[in-house]
Design a protein around this motif. Structure first.
Motif, mmCIF file in Angstrom:
data_model
loop_
_atom_site.group_PDB
_atom_site.id
_atom_site.type_symbol
_atom_site.label_atom_id
_atom_site.label_comp_id
_atom_site.label_asym_id
_atom_site.label_seq_id
_atom_site.Cartn_x
_atom_site.Cartn_y
_atom_site.Cartn_z
ATOM 1 N N VAL A 177 0.862 -1.054 0.014
ATOM 2 C CA VAL A 177 -0.040 -0.218 0.128
ATOM 3 C C VAL A 177 1.088 1.363 -0.187
ATOM 4 N N THR A 178 2.071 1.160 1.004
ATOM 5 C CA THR A 178 2.695 2.688 0.725
ATOM 6 C C THR A 178 3.272 2.763 -0.533
ATOM 7 N N GLU A 179 4.123 1.596 -0.930
ATOM 8 C CA GLU A 179 4.593 1.840 -2.383
ATOM 9 C C GLU A 179 3.447 2.201 -3.403
ATOM 10 N N ALA A 180 2.194 1.904 -3.428
ATOM 11 C CA ALA A 180 1.180 2.133 -4.247
ATOM 12 C C ALA A 180 0.724 3.649 -4.302
ATOM 13 N N VAL A 181 0.679 4.203 -2.926
ATOM 14 C CA VAL A 181 0.291 5.651 -3.083
ATOM 15 C C VAL A 181 1.559 6.331 -2.931
ATOM 16 N N GLY A 182 2.839 6.012 -2.662
ATOM 17 C CA GLY A 182 4.086 6.933 -2.639
ATOM 18 C C GLY A 182 3.983 7.363 -1.204
ATOM 19 N N ALA A 183 3.607 6.599 -0.398
ATOM 20 C CA ALA A 183 4.014 7.134 1.171
ATOM 21 C C ALA A 183 5.269 6.659 1.892
ATOM 22 N N THR A 184 5.416 7.131 2.938
ATOM 23 C CA THR A 184 6.571 6.697 3.864
ATOM 24 C C THR A 184 6.454 5.412 4.137
ATOM 25 N N LYS A 185 7.522 4.424 3.994
ATOM 26 C CA LYS A 185 7.343 3.143 4.315
ATOM 27 C C LYS A 185 7.289 2.909 5.752
ATOM 28 N N ARG A 186 6.507 2.180 6.466
ATOM 29 C CA ARG A 186 6.296 1.667 7.499
ATOM 30 C C ARG A 186 5.908 0.468 8.018
ATOM 31 N N GLY A 187 6.095 -0.189 8.963
ATOM 32 C CA GLY A 187 5.908 -1.586 9.316
ATOM 33 C C GLY A 187 4.439 -1.594 9.781
ATOM 34 N N ALA A 188 3.928 -2.711 10.145
ATOM 35 C CA ALA A 188 2.702 -3.257 10.468
ATOM 36 C C ALA A 188 2.791 -3.028 12.028
ATOM 37 N N ASN A 189 1.517 -2.890 12.546
ATOM 38 C CA ASN A 189 1.587 -2.599 14.141
ATOM 39 C C ASN A 189 0.772 -3.708 14.836
ATOM 40 N N PRO A 190 0.992 -4.062 15.912
ATOM 41 C CA PRO A 190 0.385 -5.153 16.721
ATOM 42 C C PRO A 190 -0.621 -4.305 17.698
ATOM 43 N N GLY A 191 -1.982 -5.082 17.668
ATOM 44 C CA GLY A 191 -2.810 -4.604 18.617
ATOM 45 C C GLY A 191 -3.730 -5.442 18.875
ATOM 46 N N ASP A 192 -4.929 -5.066 19.595
ATOM 47 C CA ASP A 192 -5.959 -6.133 20.154
ATOM 48 C C ASP A 192 -7.323 -5.434 19.927
ATOM 49 N N TYR A 193 -7.922 -5.614 18.545
ATOM 50 C CA TYR A 193 -8.937 -5.096 18.247
ATOM 51 C C TYR A 193 -9.998 -6.013 17.955
ATOM 52 N N TYR A 194 -11.191 -5.710 17.827
ATOM 53 C CA TYR A 194 -12.225 -6.744 17.637
ATOM 54 C C TYR A 194 -12.135 -7.675 16.536
ATOM 55 N N ILE A 195 -11.787 -7.165 15.173
ATOM 56 C CA ILE A 195 -11.779 -7.794 13.992
ATOM 57 C C ILE A 195 -10.662 -8.847 14.033
ATOM 58 N N VAL A 196 -9.415 -8.343 14.280
ATOM 59 C CA VAL A 196 -8.444 -9.258 14.382
ATOM 60 C C VAL A 196 -8.017 -10.015 15.111
ATOM 61 N N ARG A 197 -8.960 -9.643 16.376
ATOM 62 C CA ARG A 197 -8.983 -10.676 17.683
ATOM 63 C C ARG A 197 -9.915 -11.923 17.421
ATOM 64 N N GLU A 198 -11.032 -11.611 16.687
ATOM 65 C CA GLU A 198 -12.064 -12.548 16.667
ATOM 66 C C GLU A 198 -12.041 -13.256 15.230
ATOM 67 N N SER A 199 -11.183 -12.856 14.629
ATOM 68 C CA SER A 199 -11.018 -13.565 13.341
ATOM 69 C C SER A 199 -10.355 -14.858 13.412
ATOM 70 N N GLU A 200 -10.824 -15.968 12.662
ATOM 71 C CA GLU A 200 -9.938 -17.258 12.888
ATOM 72 C C GLU A 200 -9.159 -17.357 11.739
ATOM 73 N N ALA A 201 -9.450 -16.747 10.607
ATOM 74 C CA ALA A 201 -8.301 -16.704 9.647
ATOM 75 C C ALA A 201 -7.458 -15.366 9.936
#
Length: 246
Positions: A177-201
């Motif tokens: 995504v950052t490459e596609a829009v020409g934004a500053t590259k950054r890494g992904a961030n860990p968190g504890d939010y409903y969608i990522v917490r409750e998803s089995e995939a």
């Protein structure tokens, strides 16, 4: 078990990951703390014919979650006052098209401006039922961001802390995504939010940009920029699935 199916599932590692977020995640993630005890379970959602990509040979299924909807508009633009929810849906629809072009079956949680339930709890449970339906290989939730410092901008990605597969997915997506829009590259961030917490995939939350940044607020409302975001997200998802589909 078909090629690529269930090859990538959340694996909670023993390592501790420190959150490095600049973002303030609103709406659906705050609502993730809603108590679900005593709530009547929803039946597993079966994707409609409209959700299927026009190919019987699709190896993968991805759930695309357009965040917010209905009375929950999400974040609001500082200058224009634009609500996050309709922008999320536009990017989600474009992402569905991009994934279809790559032969990936896409299932949308939200297909219009409405929420999925009469209240936030019901809405979240409906999303959970869709993303945990059989055969889902990955989940991506589309959002817009907001922060107190108006100079902060750029896409961000979040995964469930401790989930190695979710992290891999999020890293692939944010890099593309950052490459596609020409934004500053950054890494992904860990968190504890409903969608990522409750998803089995494996699941990723993509914050497409900051509505609190005047320049980005304007860009996020343009079809061209929305297309670039969708293109980048699709590229990251396909890269992740391809590597895991051996």
């Amino acid at each position: 078990m078909g090629k690529g199916k269930h090859m990538r599932r959340l694996r909670h590692g023993a390592e501790t990951l420190m959150a490095a977020s600049l973002a303030v995640i609103v709406g659906i993630f705050v609502a993730g703390a809603i108590e679900e005890k005593g709530a009547a379970p929803l039946p597993t959602a079966e994707p409609s014919a409209d959700d299927a990509v026009e190919t019987a040979q699709s190896e993968w299924t991805v759930v695309i979650d357009a965040g917010h909807g209905g009375i929950d508009g999400g974040a609001v633009g500082t200058k224009s006052g634009v609500a996050e929810a309709p922008l999320n849906l536009k990017v989600a629809e474009l992402l569905r098209e991009r994934l279809a072009a790559e032969g990936v079956r896409a299932v949308m949680t939200r297909k219009d401006e409405n929420a999925l339930g009469e209240n936030k709890n019901a809405d979240l449970r409906a999303r959970k039922a869709i993303m945990n339906a059989p055969g889902v290989d990955a989940v991506v939730s589309i959002h817009m961001n907001r922060f107190g410092d108006p100079t902060v901008k750029g896409p961000m990605a979040f995964y469930m802390k401790g989930a190695s597969e979710g992290q891999e997915l999020a890293e692939q997506v944010i890099a593309a995504v950052t490459e596609a829009v020409g934004a500053t590259k950054r890494g992904a961030n860990p968190g504890d939010y409903y969608i990522v917490r409750e998803s089995e995939a494996p699941a990723v939350i993509v914050e497409c940009g900051f509505l609190s940044n005047a320049e980005e607020e304007a860009l996020l409302q343009t079809a061209q920029y929305q297309g670039l975001l969708a293109e980048g997200i699709a590229k990251g998802i396909v890269a992740y699935l391809s590597e895991g589909g051996k």
